[in-house]
Design an enzyme around this catalytic site. Structure first.
Site, short mmCIF file in Angstrom:
data_model
loop_
_atom_site.label_atom_id
_atom_site.label_comp_id
_atom_site.label_asym_id
_atom_site.label_seq_id
_atom_site.Cartn_x
_atom_site.Cartn_y
_atom_site.Cartn_z
N TYR A 52 0.46 -0.99 -0.41
CA TYR A 52 -0.21 0.00 0.30
C TYR A 52 0.41 1.42 -0.28
CZ TYR A 52 -3.50 3.51 1.69
OH TYR A 52 -3.45 4.67 1.69
N HIS A 82 -3.62 16.61 -2.36
CA HIS A 82 -3.78 16.83 -1.32
C HIS A 82 -3.50 17.99 -1.01
CE1 HIS A 82 -4.51 12.42 -1.55
NE2 HIS A 82 -4.25 12.40 -0.11
N ASN A 194 1.16 11.43 5.49
CA ASN A 194 -0.19 10.48 6.89
C ASN A 194 1.15 10.83 8.08
OD1 ASN A 194 -0.74 7.21 5.46
ND2 ASN A 194 -1.38 9.02 5.16
N TYR A 279 -18.23 31.73 45.76
CA TYR A 279 -17.49 29.85 45.53
C TYR A 279 -16.28 30.54 44.72
CZ TYR A 279 -20.81 26.05 46.59
OH TYR A 279 -21.40 25.42 47.75
N ARG A 282 -13.67 31.02 47.09
CA ARG A 282 -13.40 30.18 47.68
C ARG A 282 -12.37 28.77 47.54
NH1 ARG A 282 -17.42 27.21 51.16
NH2 ARG A 282 -18.77 29.10 50.30
N PHE A 328 -2.13 7.16 12.03
CA PHE A 328 -2.36 8.17 11.53
C PHE A 328 -3.31 8.32 12.18
CE2 PHE A 328 -3.75 5.21 7.87
CZ PHE A 328 -4.70 4.76 8.48
N GLU A 414 -12.46 5.89 5.25
CA GLU A 414 -12.38 6.19 6.16
C GLU A 414 -13.30 6.31 7.22
OE1 GLU A 414 -10.06 8.89 4.35
OE2 GLU A 414 -8.29 7.80 3.17
#
Length: 510
Positions: A52, A82, A194, A279, A282, A328, A414
């Protein structure tokens, strides 16, 4: 120049790279492992088995076999296709941290890149060539694909980069710095895009900013406590030791040191009609201390991730195999980013209540309404408090978890994603909101201290008020306040008031 050992880099190293924009290089001892993994990729290219990303397509196209003569084109096309990031560019400091993190990942000797790829990244950091990386486009799953592609594109002589303060084409930036673009070989493009380095860099930036704000919150809360003539009894160490949480113990200790020797406090220890403070006064050690503990937990996750090999496939030299996996997937980073967001929101939420307290004459123990000497004609800090309410509410919305918001991508290949990238990206605006909330508290508390004269606060807090007055004058009649708020936020963001206090602060370790 920092020399980094992959697998052993600490938070201190990462902190220095981020704030100081250090140049870095990998320890040469890791070079043989890098070269050995690269030789294993070369062997796979020469073979017939489908591997791959080496001789196949990507994602849903993994079943498409690529001829050996086309493997270089495959990597080139991968990067250019990409480069789909959108939105504003991330700051240079963030981009440089991202590049250092990518170096660490490649340095683990499991990615299969040439040593020349590592060297080019080192030289870009050393000479100040910073890729322009859009902030949006990653779902934090198959790596931070789009943002990292913009980094890799510059290495190939494409895209855009900043050099010597100017943005220019990537090829021009490399040339101006005396560097040469690379032609990516088998697996190298995939190794570069990746990985979780974009998400991790932005999460670390958010973490470092939140920790600095937590320190400032300890200072501003101590100042507010004295301004409203609050009690220091809840800071007694035995209270916090009985509970045992580290952050709470340290927050109480720091506030005690900040308030030690205050004339204001000494003036109302006896015969104070109030039994307890609200609060927000405190319980400050319990709240900000807990946030500090959460930040430390997130820090440990991010320190591990910074040292990780997170691309795919990975070269496992011991087993002599190249294996597709899922390192990844940025789920750990997504969880860490959500934790940081919760801490930021809560530090701001309790600080906002202190601002509301100090401008309210019913609760502020005889301070004038909205801290103005002439209320009615003047509004003082009335709307500054409203602004903090708006910022607090915005941070509450932004603190909703991102990691649970998965959506399938890439034709359902994915099918579960982490959303770590925008989970981490939202931390920057959240810290800006927090710094402004704390900045308003700083101004209000300093104004309250002024009204307590001739009684003086502690020496540490007197130094803080003096630092404030260098940039922002005491508020008399109403004036244009927006610049004052920005100056106060800048003092918080820079750590100036922590430095002025001169008190040892809790250590940031995981």
């Amino acid at each position: 120049m920092l020399t980094l050992t992959p697998g052993a880099v600490t938070l201190d190293d990462l902190h220095s790279i981020y704030w100081n924009e250090d140049a870095v290089r990998l320890d040469p001892a890791c070079h043989p492992a890098i070269e050995l993994a690269h030789s294993r990729i070369a062997k796979a290219v020469a073979g017939t088995d489908a591997v791959y990303g080496v001789n196949t397509g990507f994602g849903k196209l993994a079943s498409v076999k690529i001829a050996s003569k086309d493997t270089v084109t495959l990597q080139r096309n991968l990067i250019l296709s990409h480069c789909c990031g959108v939105g504003p560019a991330i700051p240079r400091r963030h981009a440089r941290l991202l590049m250092a993190l990518k170096l660490l990942s490649l340095g683990r000797g499991a990615s299969g890149v040439r040593l020349g790829i590592v060297t080019l990244l080192e030289e870009m950091l050393a000479k100040g060539v910073t890729p322009v990386i859009p902030a949006q486009g990653s779902v934090g799953a198959s790596g931070d694909l789009a943002p990292l592609a913009h980094m890799a594109a510059v290495m190939m002589g494409h895209g855009e980069a900043e050099f010597e303060g100017k943005v220019m084409p990537g090829a021009d930036a490399l040339k101006a710095a005396g560097l040469t673009a690379v032609e990516l070989g088998p697996k190298e493009g995939l190794a570069l895009i990746n990985g979780t380095q974009f998400s991790t860099a932005l999460a670390l930036a958010g973490l470092f900013g939140a920790w600095r704000a937590a320190h400032s919150a300890l200072v501003t809360s101590a100042l507010s406590t004295d301004a409203i003539m609050g009690s220091t009894a809840p800071l007694q160490p035995e209270i916090h030791a009985l509970r045992g949480h580290r952050g709470q113990i340290e927050a109480g200790e720091t506030m005690r040191a900040l308030l030690a020797g205050s004339e204001i406090r000494d003036s109302h220890i006896v015969d104070d009609a109030r039994v307890q403070d609200p609060y927000c006064i405190r319980c400050q050690p319990q709240v900000t201390g807990a946030a500090m503990d959460v930040l430390r937990m997130a820090a440990r996750t991010l320190e591990i991730e910074a040292n990780a090999a997170t691309d795919n496939p990975l070269v496992l030299i011991g087993a002599d195999v190249i294996v597709s996996g899922g390192n990844f997937h940025a789920e750990p980073v997504g969880f860490a980013a959500d934790m940081i967001a919760l801490a930021i929101a809560e530090i701001g939420a309790i600080a906002q209540r202190r601002v509301a307290l100090i401008v309210d004459p019913v609760l502020s123990f005889n301070l004038p309404p909205f801290l103005t000497p002439n209320p009615g004609l003047n509004s003082g800090y009335m709307i500054a408090e409203v602004t903090t309410a708006a910022l607090m509410s915005e941070n509450k919305h932004l603190a909703n978890p991102c990691v649970t918001d998965s959506t399938p991508t890439s034709a359902n290949q994915e099918d579960h994603v982490s959303m770590a990238a925008h989970g981490a990206r939202r931390l920057g605006p959240m810290n800006e909101n927090l710094n402004r909330i704390l900045g308003v508290e700083l101004l209000c508390a300093a104004q309250g201290i002024d009204f307590r004269a001739p009684l003086a606060t502690s020496e540490a807090l007197q130094r803080v008020v003096a630092r404030v007055r260098q940039d922002v004058a005491t508020l008399g009649d109403d004036r244009y306040l927006a610049p004052d708020l920005e100056r106060a936020a800048a003092m918080i963001a820079s750590g100036a008031i922590v430095d002025a206090a001169g008190i040892e602060m809790p250590e940031f370790d995981a």
